[in-house]
Design a protein around this motif. Structure first.
Motif, short mmCIF file in Angstrom:
data_model
loop_
_atom_site.label_atom_id
_atom_site.label_comp_id
_atom_site.label_asym_id
_atom_site.label_seq_id
_atom_site.Cartn_x
_atom_site.Cartn_y
_atom_site.Cartn_z
N GLY A 159 -54.55 27.34 -22.38
CA GLY A 159 -55.83 28.44 -22.65
C GLY A 159 -56.82 27.95 -21.58
N VAL A 160 -56.92 26.60 -21.48
CA VAL A 160 -57.68 26.03 -20.33
C VAL A 160 -57.16 26.38 -19.00
CG1 VAL A 160 -58.62 23.95 -19.21
CG2 VAL A 160 -58.67 24.01 -21.65
N GLY A 161 -56.22 26.45 -18.59
CA GLY A 161 -55.54 26.74 -17.25
C GLY A 161 -55.55 28.11 -17.05
N LEU A 162 -55.56 29.07 -17.91
CA LEU A 162 -55.70 30.50 -17.66
C LEU A 162 -56.92 30.76 -17.89
CD1 LEU A 162 -52.74 31.92 -20.09
CD2 LEU A 162 -52.76 31.62 -17.42
N VAL A 318 -60.12 30.89 -5.27
CA VAL A 318 -58.82 30.48 -5.29
C VAL A 318 -58.24 29.20 -5.84
CG1 VAL A 318 -57.35 29.98 -3.02
CG2 VAL A 318 -58.89 32.11 -3.18
N ALA A 319 -59.09 28.22 -5.90
CA ALA A 319 -58.82 26.86 -6.06
C ALA A 319 -58.54 26.92 -7.69
CB ALA A 319 -60.01 26.07 -5.97
N SER A 320 -59.33 27.87 -8.49
CA SER A 320 -58.90 27.94 -10.03
C SER A 320 -57.55 28.29 -10.17
CB SER A 320 -59.88 28.79 -10.62
OG SER A 320 -61.10 28.08 -10.52
N LEU A 321 -57.16 29.33 -9.42
CA LEU A 321 -55.74 29.73 -9.29
C LEU A 321 -54.66 28.71 -9.36
CD1 LEU A 321 -55.75 32.98 -7.20
CD2 LEU A 321 -55.83 33.02 -9.72
N LEU A 322 -54.84 27.69 -8.98
CA LEU A 322 -53.94 26.52 -9.10
C LEU A 322 -53.58 25.97 -10.47
CD1 LEU A 322 -55.07 24.23 -6.29
CD2 LEU A 322 -53.15 25.32 -6.10
N LEU A 323 -54.44 26.41 -11.30
CA LEU A 323 -54.05 26.08 -12.75
C LEU A 323 -53.23 27.26 -13.46
CD1 LEU A 323 -57.51 25.24 -13.83
CD2 LEU A 323 -55.86 23.74 -13.50
N VAL A 324 -52.81 28.17 -12.65
CA VAL A 324 -51.74 29.15 -13.48
C VAL A 324 -50.62 28.56 -13.42
CG1 VAL A 324 -50.95 31.31 -13.13
CG2 VAL A 324 -53.28 31.49 -12.58
N PRO A 325 -49.91 27.97 -12.40
CA PRO A 325 -48.77 27.37 -12.54
C PRO A 325 -48.73 26.24 -13.53
CG PRO A 325 -49.67 27.11 -10.24
CD PRO A 325 -50.34 28.12 -10.70
N TYR A 326 -49.91 25.61 -13.24
CA TYR A 326 -49.93 24.36 -14.33
C TYR A 326 -49.69 24.99 -15.81
CZ TYR A 326 -52.02 20.22 -16.77
OH TYR A 326 -51.93 19.13 -17.41
N SER A 327 -50.34 26.05 -16.03
CA SER A 327 -50.28 26.50 -17.50
C SER A 327 -49.15 26.92 -17.88
CB SER A 327 -51.53 27.72 -17.53
OG SER A 327 -52.79 27.20 -17.62
N VAL A 328 -48.48 27.94 -16.83
CA VAL A 328 -47.01 28.37 -17.21
C VAL A 328 -46.21 27.34 -17.32
CG1 VAL A 328 -45.38 29.90 -16.18
CG2 VAL A 328 -47.61 30.60 -16.14
N SER A 329 -46.16 26.05 -16.46
CA SER A 329 -45.25 25.18 -16.85
C SER A 329 -45.56 24.39 -17.96
CB SER A 329 -45.24 24.22 -15.51
OG SER A 329 -44.94 24.85 -14.53
N SER A 330 -46.66 24.39 -18.56
CA SER A 330 -46.91 23.70 -19.72
C SER A 330 -46.40 24.30 -21.07
CB SER A 330 -48.55 23.62 -20.13
OG SER A 330 -49.22 22.70 -18.93
N VAL A 331 -46.24 25.65 -20.77
CA VAL A 331 -45.74 26.53 -21.87
C VAL A 331 -44.03 26.11 -21.95
CG1 VAL A 331 -45.03 28.57 -22.96
CG2 VAL A 331 -47.38 28.04 -22.04
N LEU A 332 -43.51 26.32 -20.44
CA LEU A 332 -42.24 26.05 -20.35
C LEU A 332 -41.59 24.88 -20.92
CD1 LEU A 332 -39.53 26.88 -19.34
CD2 LEU A 332 -40.10 25.98 -17.04
N GLY A 333 -42.60 23.44 -20.57
CA GLY A 333 -42.32 22.26 -20.76
C GLY A 333 -42.31 22.03 -22.21
N SER A 334 -43.11 22.53 -22.92
CA SER A 334 -43.18 22.36 -24.42
C SER A 334 -41.88 23.18 -25.05
CB SER A 334 -44.51 23.37 -25.06
OG SER A 334 -44.26 24.72 -24.97
N ARG A 335 -41.26 24.21 -24.63
CA ARG A 335 -40.30 24.52 -25.25
C ARG A 335 -39.01 23.72 -24.84
NH1 ARG A 335 -42.23 26.93 -28.70
NH2 ARG A 335 -40.37 28.14 -29.49
N VAL A 336 -38.99 23.38 -23.67
CA VAL A 336 -37.76 22.41 -23.43
C VAL A 336 -37.81 21.21 -24.23
CG1 VAL A 336 -36.68 21.09 -21.55
CG2 VAL A 336 -37.65 23.43 -21.02
N ALA A 337 -39.31 20.74 -24.44
CA ALA A 337 -39.30 19.38 -25.13
C ALA A 337 -38.99 19.48 -26.67
CB ALA A 337 -40.90 19.06 -25.16
N LEU A 338 -39.03 20.96 -27.05
CA LEU A 338 -38.79 21.18 -28.54
C LEU A 338 -37.20 21.06 -28.81
CD1 LEU A 338 -39.75 21.85 -31.42
CD2 LEU A 338 -39.43 24.14 -30.60
N LEU A 339 -36.57 21.43 -27.58
CA LEU A 339 -35.13 21.50 -27.76
C LEU A 339 -34.35 20.25 -27.44
CD1 LEU A 339 -34.29 24.59 -25.65
CD2 LEU A 339 -34.34 24.51 -28.18
N LEU A 340 -35.02 19.28 -26.48
CA LEU A 340 -34.55 18.04 -26.26
C LEU A 340 -34.92 17.03 -27.54
CD1 LEU A 340 -33.33 15.97 -24.26
CD2 LEU A 340 -35.82 15.72 -23.49
N GLY A 341 -36.02 17.46 -28.12
CA GLY A 341 -36.51 16.49 -29.10
C GLY A 341 -35.60 16.59 -30.35
#
Length: 488
Positions: A159-162, A318-341
C-alpha cells in the motif's frame, strides 16, 4: 441427502462471510497504508502551498509517524480487550476525520498546524494492522489463516509502495486538497464496510487498561522518536534534541520496571523476550531501519542533481515510480515465503534478510541508471515480502490468543521505530561518511555499506539463535500456523 442439501447452503453462507471478511481486512490494511503515504511525496508541495521551508513541511511525515508509533501499543491492547470492532471503527473514524481536516486546511489556506493535526490523526490508522491480523487469527479457519495473515502483513508494504506514485500523480493534477479528499473517501468507505462485515465478538483479552504505563510509554516514545526524526534539521547537539532524548529515555527506563510489576501490562515484556518471539521482534526493528534506508537513499540518488556526476536528476513523480517494483515484488515474496514456510519456516527470516542485503549491496555498486535502482528495489521488495509476511506467522504460535493483538502491536511498533531511525540516520551517515556535501556519492555508497554490515550481523545472529534454540519437538510449534510438515 436432505441433510447434505441443508449443510451446503450453510457452508456457502459461511464461506461467503469469510471471503467478505478477508477482503475487508485486506482493504483496511491497504487503505490505511495508502493514507499514511500521503506524506513524504507531498513535502515539497506542502512547503509551496503553505509558504514554509522543507524542514517545517516535513511534519506531514513526522506527525503521522509519531502518532502511529504512540497509538500502536494502545490500539493493540484495546483491540484485544474492549472489543476489536469498536476499536477498528473508532480508529477509522479518526483517520477519516484527519483526512478531511487536511483537505480542508489545504483548500482554504488555513494554518499549517491544521495540516499537521490532520496528519497525526491519519497516522493512528497505521496501528490497525495488528488488530486486523488478530481478527484473522480468530475468525478465519485454520487451513486458510496463514495465507490471510501473510496477505495482511504485506498489504501495508504494498500500500505504501503504490501510494507514493499515485499520490504524486494526484497532486500533479489536482493539488493537495484532492489527495486528502480521496483519502477521506477511501477511509470512509472502508469504515462503512467494516461496520457491515466486521464481527462484533469481543476479543478474548478483556481487562483493565494500564493507563499509567500507557502514559509513560507514550511520552517516552514520543520524545525519543521526535528527537530522532527532527535531529537532522534541529541539530543533533541542539538543546531541544538533547532534552527530548534525555526525557524520553528517562520515561522509558521508568516504564520498564513499572510494566514488569503489572499483572496485565500494556506491553508484556516477559512475553516479548520469550523464545520464538525475540527473534521476530529484533528482525522487525532492523528490517524497519533497512527498509527506510533503501527507500530513502533510492529517492535521494534518483532526485539528486546530475551535475555532480552521480545523481539522476529525476522528478518526484518519476522517483516515486521506483516503489512500484518494490511493491509488486513484496507481494510476490510473501506468496513464495508462504510456500517455503510450510517446509522450512526457519529459513524465512534469514532469506528475507539476505535479499535485503543483496539489494543494499547492489544499489551501492550500481546506481547510475534508473533501471539499476529499479532492479535493487525489486530485490529489496522480495526481501520485504519474505520478512514482513513471515513475522506474524512466526510470532503467533508462541503467543496466547488473548495477547495476539498486543504482541503483534509490539512487533509493529518496533518496525515503526526502525523506520524512523532509518529515515533519519541514512542522511546523517551520508554526511559523515562522504568526502563532500551530504549528497556526495562516496557518502551514499558508504552509508549503504554500513547498512549491509548490519544485515550481515542480523543474519549471523539468526543463525546462532537457530542452533541454540531449537524447539523441543521439531515442527510442533510451527505446525500450529503453517500446517503439518512445516519444519521438515
Amino acid at each position: 441427502m436432505s441433510g447434505s442439501r441443508q449443510a451446503d447452503p450453510r457452508r456457502s453462507r459461511r464461506d461467503g462471510r469469510e471471503r467478505a471478511l478477508v477482503a475487508t481486512l485486506a482493504l483496511l490494511t491497504c487503505v490505511t497504508a495508502v493514507v499514511s503515504s500521503l506524506g513524504a511525496p507531498l513535502v515539497p508541495a506542502a512547503a509551496a502551498a503553505y509558504g514554509t521551508g522543507l524542514a517545517t513541511a516535513q511534519w506531514v511525515v513526522t506527525a503521522a509517524m509519531l502518532a502511529g508509533a504512540v497509538a500502536t501499543p494502545l490500539v493493540g491492547r484495546l483491540g484485544g480487550g474492549l472489543g476489536r470492532r469498536p476499536t477498528v471503527l473508532v480508529t477509522l473514524a479518526l483517520v477519516t476525520l484527519g483526512c478531511a481536516v487536511s483537505a480542508w486546511s489545504a483548500a482554504v489556506d488555513a494554518s499549517f498546524g491544521w495540516m499537521g493535526a490532520g496528519r497525526a490523526l491519519q497516522g493512528i490508522g497505521m496501528a490497525l494492522t495488528p488488530v486486523a491480523i488478530a481478527v484473522a487469527r480468530d475468525e478465519v479457519p485454520g487451513p486458510r489463516m496463514p495465507s490471510t495473515v501473510a496477505l495482511l502483513s504485506v498489504t501495508t508494504v504494498a500500500g505504501v509502495g503504490l501510494g507514493y506514485p499515485l499520490t504524486g500523480l494526484v497532486v500533479d493534477h489536482g493539488g493537495l486538497p484532492t489527495a486528502y479528499a480521496i483519502g477521506a473517501a477511501l477511509t470512509g468507505a472502508t469504515l462503512l464496510l467494516c461496520l457491515t462485515v466486521l464481527p462484533s465478538r469481543v476479543g478474548p483479552g478483556a481487562g483493565r487498561l494500564d493507563w499509567s504505563g500507557a502514559g509513560l510509554l507514550s511520552v517516552g516514545l514520543l520524545a525519543v522518536l521526535l528527537a530522532v526524526t527532527r535531529g537532522g534539521s534541529w541539530g543533533w547537539s541542539s538543546a531541544p534534541v538533547l532534552v527530548l532524548a534525555a526525557a524520553g529515555t528517562a520515561c522509558l527506563c521508568g516504564w520498564v520496571p513499572w510494566t514488569l510489576r503489572r499483572d496485565r501490562p500494556l506491553v508484556d515484556l516477559r512475553l516479548a523476550a520469550r523464545r520464538g518471539v525475540l527473534a521476530p521482534h529484533v528482525t522487525a526493528l532492523v528490517a524497519g531501519v533497512g527498509m527506510y534506508f533503501l527507500l530513502s537513499l533510492a529517492m535521494v540518488v534518483a532526485q539528486a542533481d546530475d551535475t555532480d556526476g552521480w545523481g539522476l536528476g529525476r522528478s518526484v513523480a518519476v522517483a516515486s515510480l521506483l516503489l512500484v517494483p518494490y511493491s509488486v515484488s513484496s507481494v510476490l515474496g510473501s506468496r513464495v515465503a508462504l510456500l517455503l514456510g510450510r517446509r522450512r519456516p526457519h529459513v524465512l527470516l534469514p532469506t528475507g534478510c539476505v535479499m535485503f542485503l543483496g539489494s543494499t549491496l547492489a544499489m551501492a555498486a550500481a546506481h547510475h541508471e534508473l533501471w539499476h535502482l529499479a532492479a535493487s528495489m525489486a530485490v529489496g521488495g522480495l526481501g520485504s515480502g519474505f520478512t514482513f509476511s513471515s513475522l506474524p506467522l512466526l510470532l503467533i504460535p508462541h503467543v496466547p490468543e488473548s495477547e495476539t493483538s498486543s504482541a503483534l502491536a509490539v512487533n509493529q511498533l518496533l518496525r515503526f521505530t526502525g523506520m524512523a531511525v532509518g529515515s533519519a540516520v541514512c542522511v546523517v551517515l551520508m554526511a559523515a561518511l562522504g568526502d563532500g556535501p551530504a549528497q556526495g556519492e562516496a557518502g551514499f555508497r558508504n552509508a549503504l555499506l554500513v547498512m549491509s554490515g548490519v544485515w550481515v550481523l542480523l543474519v549471523a545472529g539468526l543463525a546462532l539463535a537457530r542452533t541454540r534454540g531449537r524447539p523441543a519437538v521439531p515442527g510442533q510449534e510451527v505446525d500450529v500456523v503453517l500446517g503439518p510438515g512445516a519444519d521438515r
